[in-house]
Every structure is written in C-alpha cells, then in structure tokens.
Design a protein around this motif. Structure first.
Motif, PDB file in Angstrom:
ATOM      1  N   UNK A 158      20.525 -15.741  10.781  1.00 53.75           N
ATOM      2  CA  UNK A 158      20.239 -15.449  12.186  1.00 53.75           C
ATOM      3  C   UNK A 158      19.535 -14.104  12.328  1.00 53.75           C
ATOM      4  N   UNK A 159      19.991 -13.127  11.583  1.00 56.75           N
ATOM      5  CA  UNK A 159      19.399 -11.784  11.658  1.00 56.75           C
ATOM      6  C   UNK A 159      17.958 -11.763  11.149  1.00 56.75           C
ATOM      7  N   UNK A 160      17.600 -12.752  10.335  1.00 51.68           N
ATOM      8  CA  UNK A 160      16.217 -12.862   9.844  1.00 51.68           C
ATOM      9  C   UNK A 160      15.363 -13.762  10.749  1.00 51.68           C
ATOM     10  N   UNK A 161      15.990 -14.336  11.776  1.00 50.38           N
ATOM     11  CA  UNK A 161      15.250 -15.208  12.683  1.00 50.38           C
ATOM     12  C   UNK A 161      15.207 -16.662  12.243  1.00 50.38           C
ATOM     13  N   UNK A 162      16.049 -17.027  11.295  1.00 52.27           N
ATOM     14  CA  UNK A 162      16.101 -18.411  10.818  1.00 52.27           C
ATOM     15  C   UNK A 162      17.213 -19.181  11.499  1.00 52.27           C
ATOM     16  N   UNK A 163      16.982 -20.470  11.753  1.00 50.58           N
ATOM     17  CA  UNK A 163      18.046 -21.329  12.250  1.00 50.58           C
ATOM     18  C   UNK A 163      18.853 -21.865  11.073  1.00 50.58           C
ATOM     19  N   UNK A 164      20.037 -22.408  11.394  1.00 50.38           N
ATOM     20  CA  UNK A 164      20.926 -22.946  10.369  1.00 50.38           C
ATOM     21  C   UNK A 164      21.341 -24.370  10.727  1.00 50.38           C
ATOM     22  N   UNK A 165      21.224 -25.256   9.753  1.00 53.46           N
ATOM     23  CA  UNK A 165      21.785 -26.599   9.835  1.00 53.46           C
ATOM     24  C   UNK A 165      22.991 -26.615   8.909  1.00 53.46           C
ATOM     25  N   UNK A 166      24.186 -26.765   9.490  1.00 54.06           N
ATOM     26  CA  UNK A 166      25.402 -26.846   8.679  1.00 54.06           C
ATOM     27  C   UNK A 166      25.705 -28.312   8.424  1.00 54.06           C
ATOM     28  N   UNK A 167      25.781 -28.664   7.150  1.00 51.75           N
ATOM     29  CA  UNK A 167      26.069 -30.044   6.777  1.00 51.75           C
ATOM     30  C   UNK A 167      27.561 -30.211   6.511  1.00 51.75           C
ATOM     31  N   UNK A 168      28.164 -31.167   7.200  1.00 50.81           N
ATOM     32  CA  UNK A 168      29.580 -31.454   6.995  1.00 50.81           C
ATOM     33  C   UNK A 168      29.748 -32.901   6.537  1.00 50.81           C
ATOM     34  N   UNK A 169      30.917 -33.155   5.964  1.00 51.30           N
ATOM     35  CA  UNK A 169      31.185 -34.499   5.466  1.00 51.30           C
ATOM     36  C   UNK A 169      32.530 -35.021   5.937  1.00 51.30           C
ATOM     37  N   UNK A 170      33.323 -34.144   6.582  1.00 53.16           N
ATOM     38  CA  UNK A 170      34.632 -34.545   7.079  1.00 53.16           C
ATOM     39  C   UNK A 170      34.990 -33.687   8.288  1.00 53.16           C
ATOM     40  N   UNK A 171      35.917 -34.174   9.085  1.00 50.26           N
ATOM     41  CA  UNK A 171      36.285 -33.489  10.316  1.00 50.26           C
ATOM     42  C   UNK A 171      36.815 -32.090  10.103  1.00 50.26           C
ATOM     43  N   UNK A 172      37.566 -31.877   9.035  1.00 53.37           N
ATOM     44  CA  UNK A 172      38.143 -30.548   8.810  1.00 53.37           C
ATOM     45  C   UNK A 172      37.086 -29.495   8.526  1.00 53.37           C
ATOM     46  N   UNK A 173      35.908 -29.921   8.065  1.00 57.19           N
ATOM     47  CA  UNK A 173      34.839 -28.955   7.785  1.00 57.19           C
ATOM     48  C   UNK A 173      34.194 -28.415   9.061  1.00 57.19           C
ATOM     49  N   UNK A 174      34.446 -29.061  10.193  1.00 60.73           N
ATOM     50  CA  UNK A 174      33.866 -28.598  11.450  1.00 60.73           C
ATOM     51  C   UNK A 174      34.438 -27.257  11.887  1.00 60.73           C
ATOM     52  N   UNK A 175      35.557 -26.846  11.316  1.00 61.96           N
ATOM     53  CA  UNK A 175      36.110 -25.524  11.642  1.00 61.96           C
ATOM     54  C   UNK A 175      35.237 -24.401  11.091  1.00 61.96           C
ATOM     55  N   UNK A 176      34.256 -24.754  10.254  1.00 63.96           N
ATOM     56  CA  UNK A 176      33.349 -23.749   9.688  1.00 63.96           C
ATOM     57  C   UNK A 176      32.140 -23.481  10.595  1.00 63.96           C
ATOM     58  N   UNK A 177      32.011 -24.232  11.684  1.00 68.22           N
ATOM     59  CA  UNK A 177      30.893 -24.024  12.612  1.00 68.22           C
ATOM     60  C   UNK A 177      31.068 -22.683  13.328  1.00 68.22           C
ATOM     61  N   UNK A 178      29.983 -21.910  13.412  1.00 69.76           N
ATOM     62  CA  UNK A 178      30.006 -20.609  14.094  1.00 69.76           C
ATOM     63  C   UNK A 178      28.909 -20.521  15.140  1.00 69.76           C
ATOM     64  N   UNK A 179      28.902 -19.430  15.889  1.00 71.81           N
ATOM     65  CA  UNK A 179      27.887 -19.231  16.927  1.00 71.81           C
ATOM     66  C   UNK A 179      26.480 -19.154  16.359  1.00 71.81           C
ATOM     67  N   UNK A 180      26.348 -18.772  15.089  1.00 64.16           N
ATOM     68  CA  UNK A 180      25.027 -18.596  14.491  1.00 64.16           C
ATOM     69  C   UNK A 180      24.486 -19.890  13.861  1.00 64.16           C
ATOM     70  N   UNK A 181      25.163 -20.992  14.123  1.00 71.24           N
ATOM     71  CA  UNK A 181      24.717 -22.301  13.631  1.00 71.24           C
ATOM     72  C   UNK A 181      24.205 -23.098  14.824  1.00 71.24           C
TER      73      UNK A 181
END
Length: 266
Positions: A158-181
C-alpha cells in the motif's frame, strides 16, 4: 501427496535471497516504472463496461506440466485487453510455472489495464521488484503467510501504491484480511494437492468482508460459471488455464467473451 506449496515457498525464500545479492533495492527503485502511477484493479473489475475477467498468461504449472509452450506474451495479452479483460495476471515464477519478470514487463509495455504479479510473495523485496517491473497489484497467498505477515506485506505494498489481492482457500483464512487489501480471491484449487472444488467460491462469498472486491479463482471453464459466480456476489474472475491450453488463447478468449455477452443480455 507432498505439499507442493511448501516446496514452492521454501524454494522462493532461497531464490529471493539470491536476487537480493544480484540487484539491490536501490537499483530497483531507479527503474522507470517504479515512479509510475498504478491502476486500480478493484476499480477495473467493477467497471460495467468490462468483463470482470482477470485473464492470465501462464506457460505451465506443477499440476499440469506444460500448458502452452508456444504462445507469446504479446499475442495473448493484447488480445485479452482488446476483447474486454478487466486486468491481466502474469506468472513471474520461473522454476514451477515457467514465467519471468520480463513477461510482466512486456505485458505492461503493451497494455493499459491493471497487471497482477502472480507469484509467491514472501518478502518485501518482491513487492519492490513488482513495482519496478510495472505491476499494479500483487498476490498474497493466505495459505503460506501468517496473519502478521499478510498485514505487514499488505501495508508495505500500500505504501508503494500497489493494490493487494489476498487469496484464501478456507473461511478461517478470512481473518487475515486487512484494510490494506482491496480484493479477496477464493481459490477453488487446493494448493496443497492442486485438486479443484468449484463450489468453494460460492460457499465463502458471503463471508468475505464488505467493501472488498470478490474474486473467484481457478476451475472456471465456461460462461455459465461466471453467471453463477456473479449471482453469488463475485465481481472478478481469474481465468488462465482455460484459455492458455487452447492452440490460440487469444481466439479462445474472444469467443468466451462473445458468448458471455450474449448470455448476459438474454
């Protein structure tokens, strides 16, 4: 079956350590593309004038071997962009997928839509490198990163001006989503076995945090799947192998988009 993802990540850490010795961060920051304003994949995916498809250039994979050894970045990516792709995904992992940084640089030079660097990001260095080679978006894979690592790398991007696509494979991994994604991708392919379960996207869609662009990945091989996924709330659809395995990925994509457009107006 051995865990392919663990093998890839272990090799990636060794690879990145070697790259740091070959080319410093200071050199990467001098690249012409490092200063360019990036394009928003999330915005492009939600543009009703486009297809929502993130069309991928991929030569091979650990599960399928060589997918297409003759198609060129120029022919394929320009056709993708011309026929309505919302974004491009370019594999830059060489050992397992046959990709290179040069592939992404060529795609960036030839096209004016967002470009996702598809790789196994485990280090800040790779994010700086992504900006230097012209990427607009990086992929972070929840399966191989801790919650703290995801948060740190996403903020760094985010600080470099890049967007982020977070890839998940299970519901519990959604807790890793942040404001910068900005976008959350549900991979229908199990990265430890490479088996595909298409229903995974529809099951996880309601659990993706509000305000994040929803992307379905892997196993999408027909236009009916796109329509079903749109009804489930998805705005982005990452498709690579379905086009790349054809003799002419460019023609296959054009036909797919035409068929999708015809069904959408019915």
């Amino acid at each position: 079956m051995k865990n392919i993802l663990t093998e890839i990540v272990a090799h990636k850490r060794i690879e990145v350590a070697a790259l740091k010795q070959q080319r410093s961060v200071e050199v990467l920051e001098q690249a012409a593309w490092f200063k360019r304003p990036t394009l928003s994949m999330a915005q492009f995916l939600q543009d009703p004038a486009k297809t929502g498809i993130i069309a991928e250039f991929k030569r091979r994979s650990p599960s399928k071997g060589v997918i297409n050894g003759t198609a060129t970045v120029q022919d394929v990516t320009t056709a993708y962009a011309r026929c309505g792709a919302s974004a491009l995904s370019v594999l830059t992992d060489e050992k397992f997928f046959g990709g290179t940084s040069e592939d992404l640089q060529q795609a960036r030079t030839l096209n004016h839509i967002p470009v996702l660097r598809k790789d196994f990001i485990v280090d800040e260095y790779q994010i700086i490198e992504a900006k230097a080679i012209g990427a607009d978006v990086i992929l972070l894979i929840a399966e191989c990163l801790t919650k703290q690592e995801v948060a740190h790398l996403a903020q760094f991007a985010h600080n470099l001006g890049l967007e982020v696509l977070l890839e998940v494979h299970s519901g519990d991994q959604l807790e890793k989503v942040t404001d910068h994604i900005q976008s959350v991708g549900v991979n229908n392919r199990d990265l430890t076995t490479f088996n595909v379960d298409f229903n995974r996207s529809c099951e996880l869609a309601p659990q993706i945090p509000a305000g994040k662009c929803k992307v379905a990945e892997s196993g999408i091989s027909n236009t009916d799947a796109i329509i079903t996924l749109k009804q489930a709330g998805f705005q982005g659809f990452l498709i690579g192998e379905n086009f790349m395995k054809q003799d002419s990925p460019a023609r296959a994509f054009e036909q797919f988009v035409t068929e999708l457009a015809n069904k959408s107006v019915q």
